[in-house]
Design an enzyme around this catalytic site. Sequence first.
Site, PDB file in Angstrom:
ATOM      1  N   LYS A 171      -4.559  34.678   5.182  1.00 45.99           N
ATOM      2  CA  LYS A 171      -4.604  33.343   5.785  1.00 45.99           C
ATOM      3  C   LYS A 171      -5.835  32.582   5.305  1.00 45.99           C
ATOM      4  O   LYS A 171      -5.772  31.362   5.027  1.00 45.99           O
ATOM      5  CB  LYS A 171      -4.614  33.453   7.302  1.00 45.99           C
ATOM      6  CG  LYS A 171      -4.741  32.097   8.028  1.00 45.99           C
ATOM      7  CD  LYS A 171      -3.609  31.141   7.655  1.00 45.99           C
ATOM      8  CE  LYS A 171      -3.798  29.750   8.274  1.00 45.99           C
ATOM      9  NZ  LYS A 171      -3.675  29.720   9.730  1.00 45.99           N
ATOM     10  N   LYS A 239     -13.399  25.047  10.540  1.00 44.83           N
ATOM     11  CA  LYS A 239     -13.650  26.406  11.046  1.00 44.83           C
ATOM     12  C   LYS A 239     -13.111  27.450  10.088  1.00 44.83           C
ATOM     13  O   LYS A 239     -13.781  28.452   9.782  1.00 44.83           O
ATOM     14  CB  LYS A 239     -13.009  26.547  12.437  1.00 44.83           C
ATOM     15  CG  LYS A 239     -13.129  27.920  13.068  1.00 44.83           C
ATOM     16  CD  LYS A 239     -11.932  28.822  12.804  1.00 44.83           C
ATOM     17  CE  LYS A 239     -10.658  28.279  13.425  1.00 44.83           C
ATOM     18  NZ  LYS A 239      -9.507  29.219  13.230  1.00 44.83           N
TER      19      LYS A 239
END
Length: 296
Positions: A171, A239
């Site tokens: 990811k 983030k």
Amino acid sequence: MKRIGFLGLGTMGSPMAVNLCKAGYTVYGWNRSDGKTGPLLAAGGRAAASIRAAVRGADVVITMLPDAPQVEEVAYGPEGILANTRPGALLIDMSTIAPQSSVELARNAAAHGIRVLDAPVAGGEAGAVEGILSIMVGGEADDLEEARPVFEALGKTITRCGTHGLGQTVKAANQLVLAINIQACAEAVVFLEKSGVDLEAALDVLSGGLAGSNVLTRKKTNFLNRDYTPSFRMGLHHKDMGIVTDTARAIGAVIPLGGIAAQLMASAMARGDAEIDHSALLHGVELLSGYDRPQE
């Protein structure tokens, strides 16, 4: 696997929980803030008043939360997942967090007899609503096969990437490619506009050739209309780029373009763009290129 405790009913989690209801699961949903259970209840799910109520008796617990601190908050402690989920249950963390955090969660859960899969997703809000997410799984192969019907209610591409934490690693790579691609598209938009080219026609041509990408196709309207209604917020991608750069440093991988993309996202955060779509990287290119168009 008929009863699911679902923790995190935000932009992604809410439609995912709804799709699980539609697939025939009994879903108990809990969210950290109030007012998020409406779609779940409308789909036949049930609202849980606490983490304990959501996970008690569940065959599967799914978390879909912003970052590792939130996952750890709901997982640990006397009121958390590990203390209140039955041994033998499966905890699937579909949040995007640092790979090492997933490894630690799996290790701590094992001490309680709870199996864990890290299973972050790609596809954005539209993919969550349509049930066509790409799911990157880290953990034991047998656990993935047991959970496959659950995943099939949520996504179309379900791939085991390796052991615990490696779903999160893939990811992170996805977010790296995505950030660089958005930035490249944003630079092309400004390059084309300043050259006087018909932008929509030019983007159509680019989409049909080797320069074409899902980013260019799915963000074309955002670029043309400067529509930054969030499907994936800049703050979340910022983030994620922190996860990318921290992990790259830890493993000794050199990612120069990734570093630049991370800094450009940090610039967007400093401008106050955290709550708008990550396609607003275009706004940064406009500012660097001397545009005086106000941000929309």
